[in-house]
Motif scaffolding. Structure first.
Motif, PDB file in Angstrom:
ATOM      1  N   GLY A  38      -4.951  -3.395   5.329  1.00 34.95           N
ATOM      2  CA  GLY A  38      -6.018  -2.674   4.646  1.00 34.95           C
ATOM      3  C   GLY A  38      -6.273  -1.280   5.165  1.00 34.95           C
ATOM      4  N   SER A  39      -5.374  -0.774   6.006  1.00 31.95           N
ATOM      5  CA  SER A  39      -5.602   0.549   6.596  1.00 31.95           C
ATOM      6  C   SER A  39      -5.239   1.693   5.656  1.00 31.95           C
ATOM      7  CB  SER A  39      -4.803   0.689   7.894  1.00 31.95           C
ATOM      8  OG  SER A  39      -3.416   0.523   7.652  1.00 31.95           O
ATOM      9  N   GLY A  40      -4.491   1.402   4.579  1.00 31.19           N
ATOM     10  CA  GLY A  40      -4.132   2.447   3.617  1.00 31.19           C
ATOM     11  C   GLY A  40      -2.657   2.767   3.557  1.00 31.19           C
ATOM     12  N   LYS A  41      -1.815   2.033   4.283  1.00 29.40           N
ATOM     13  CA  LYS A  41      -0.377   2.331   4.317  1.00 29.40           C
ATOM     14  C   LYS A  41       0.249   2.217   2.925  1.00 29.40           C
ATOM     15  CE  LYS A  41       0.728  -0.962   7.196  1.00 29.40           C
ATOM     16  NZ  LYS A  41      -0.592  -1.653   7.284  1.00 29.40           N
ATOM     17  N   SER A  42       0.023   1.081   2.265  1.00 26.84           N
ATOM     18  CA  SER A  42       0.640   0.867   0.956  1.00 26.84           C
ATOM     19  C   SER A  42       0.084   1.821  -0.091  1.00 26.84           C
ATOM     20  CB  SER A  42       0.440  -0.584   0.507  1.00 26.84           C
ATOM     21  OG  SER A  42       1.159  -1.472   1.347  1.00 26.84           O
ATOM     22  N   LEU A  81      11.089   0.787  -2.741  1.00 31.55           N
ATOM     23  CA  LEU A  81      11.033  -0.670  -2.679  1.00 31.55           C
ATOM     24  C   LEU A  81       9.587  -1.055  -2.404  1.00 31.55           C
ATOM     25  CD1 LEU A  81      12.353  -3.430  -2.689  1.00 31.55           C
ATOM     26  CD2 LEU A  81      12.856  -3.141  -0.266  1.00 31.55           C
ATOM     27  N   PRO A  82       8.811  -1.376  -3.458  1.00 30.84           N
ATOM     28  CA  PRO A  82       7.407  -1.749  -3.255  1.00 30.84           C
ATOM     29  C   PRO A  82       7.304  -3.074  -2.500  1.00 30.84           C
ATOM     30  CG  PRO A  82       7.863  -1.184  -5.554  1.00 30.84           C
ATOM     31  CD  PRO A  82       9.180  -1.331  -4.874  1.00 30.84           C
ATOM     32  N   VAL A 161      11.642   5.145   0.018  1.00 32.90           N
ATOM     33  CA  VAL A 161      10.287   4.733   0.373  1.00 32.90           C
ATOM     34  C   VAL A 161      10.265   3.216   0.357  1.00 32.90           C
ATOM     35  CG1 VAL A 161       7.854   4.801  -0.255  1.00 32.90           C
ATOM     36  CG2 VAL A 161       9.283   6.815  -0.609  1.00 32.90           C
ATOM     37  N   LEU A 162       9.927   2.615   1.495  1.00 30.08           N
ATOM     38  CA  LEU A 162      10.025   1.168   1.652  1.00 30.08           C
ATOM     39  C   LEU A 162       8.702   0.615   2.188  1.00 30.08           C
ATOM     40  CD1 LEU A 162      13.117   2.103   3.493  1.00 30.08           C
ATOM     41  CD2 LEU A 162      13.469   0.395   1.732  1.00 30.08           C
ATOM     42  N   ASP A 163       8.099  -0.263   1.417  1.00 25.57           N
ATOM     43  CA  ASP A 163       6.827  -0.863   1.826  1.00 25.57           C
ATOM     44  C   ASP A 163       7.102  -2.257   2.360  1.00 25.57           C
ATOM     45  OD1 ASP A 163       4.213  -1.455   2.257  1.00 25.57           O
ATOM     46  OD2 ASP A 163       3.554  -1.178   0.182  1.00 25.57           O
ATOM     47  N   GLU A 164       7.058  -2.408   3.674  1.00 26.19           N
ATOM     48  CA  GLU A 164       7.350  -3.668   4.350  1.00 26.19           C
ATOM     49  C   GLU A 164       8.716  -4.227   3.948  1.00 26.19           C
ATOM     50  OE1 GLU A 164       5.691  -4.808   6.758  1.00 26.19           O
ATOM     51  OE2 GLU A 164       3.820  -3.701   6.605  1.00 26.19           O
ATOM     52  N   LEU A 189      10.775   6.746   4.502  1.00 29.16           N
ATOM     53  CA  LEU A 189       9.372   6.571   4.856  1.00 29.16           C
ATOM     54  C   LEU A 189       9.053   5.107   4.622  1.00 29.16           C
ATOM     55  CD1 LEU A 189       6.869   8.257   5.719  1.00 29.16           C
ATOM     56  CD2 LEU A 189       6.352   8.529   3.284  1.00 29.16           C
ATOM     57  N   THR A 190       8.641   4.397   5.684  1.00 32.42           N
ATOM     58  CA  THR A 190       8.463   2.958   5.557  1.00 32.42           C
ATOM     59  C   THR A 190       7.195   2.479   6.240  1.00 32.42           C
ATOM     60  OG1 THR A 190       9.488   0.792   5.988  1.00 32.42           O
ATOM     61  CG2 THR A 190       9.882   2.517   7.625  1.00 32.42           C
TER      62      THR A 190
END
Length: 257
Positions: A38-42, A81-82, A161-164, A189-190
């Motif tokens: 919940g910090s805002g990364k995604s 990659l969401p 761009v890679l989210d987790e 950026l991941t």
């Protein structure tokens, strides 16, 4: 290809999820975003790959504002990659990866020999060549993740761009995927949950807390016991990896007051 994020702010339904974030990813760098849930990364990454429009600020790729690019132009420069990918139709793995070639094809879509070679190479690079004829929906979570990374690579972008990206992967696959991203030569950026993976693979990490950047820099300089106690609420012990000397972190609960 460098990525520049300037004074990015995201406000939704009166809540400020990201506030005045400025950061850089240099050409060929692997840059990590770490922080509590919940910090805002995604939310920040969704602005970078245009799934979300920021309330203020800008994202530039190679010096050009992302908002001035057409969807096709943007897709030729950046692949994403969401964290959550919804697949409603059971395409084969080969068909799924081939979707990464769409930004390079004209209105009359026709797969070329070059497209096929690019897709095959992308699948092999993530160790999923043997899955080409399988239905995507029949795969395990880890197999799906590897195929989606292959699709992003088949897009032949300059920025990833890679989210987790290591979600659902076993330990060996986590190491392989991040080594692959780092060795690709692309600017990446991941967002990562695992601080040890970030410490080992990232050139730069940005610690995000409450939608703001709390610290930025090389992992060894940033991931200090004081910061980890403040942001993550844990006591961290820093030790060198016995072979590489890279920073490793061991965690305990903070002592009760």
């Amino acid at each position: 290809m460098r990525v520049e994020i300037d004074a990015l702010t995201v406000e939704i339904a009166g809540a400020r999820l990201v506030e005045d974030v400025t950061l850089r990813a240099g050409s060929g760098q692997l840059v990590g975003l770490v922080g509590p849930n919940g910090s805002g990364k995604s939310t920040l990454l969704r602005c970078v790959y245009r799934a979300l429009r920021p309330s203020a600020g800008s994202v530039r790729i190679g010096g050009e504002d992302l908002r001035t690019m057409t969807a096709r132009e943007g897709a030729r420069r950046l692949a994403a990659l969401p964290q959550e990918v919804v697949a409603e139709f059971d395409f084969t793995v080969a068909e799924t990866v081939a979707m990464g070639r769409l930004p390079h094809q004209g209105p009359m879509v026709r797969t070329t020999d070059e497209d096929r070679r690019t897709c095959e190479a992308a699948l092999e690079s993530v160790g999923a060549g043997h899955l080409a004829d399988r239905g995507f929906l029949t795969l395990s979570g880890g197999e799906k993740q590897r195929v989606l990374i292959a699709r992003a690579l088949a897009q032949q972008p300059q920025v990833l761009v890679l989210d987790e990206p290591t979600n659902h992967l076993d330990i060996a696959q986590q190491l392989e995927v991040l080594a692959l991203v780092r060795g690709s030569g692309l600017t990446a950026l991941t967002a990562l949950h695992d601080l040890n993976l970030a410490a080992r693979h990232c050139d730069i990490v940005h610690v995000i807390d409450g939608g703001r950047i709390a610290a930025s820099g090389p992992p060894h300089d940033v991931l200090t016991p004081g910061l980890l106690a403040e942001v993550f609420g844990v006591r961290a012990h820093r030790v060198p990896h016995p072979e590489t000397g890279a920073l490793q972190l061991l965690f305990d609960r903070l002592p009760s007051a």
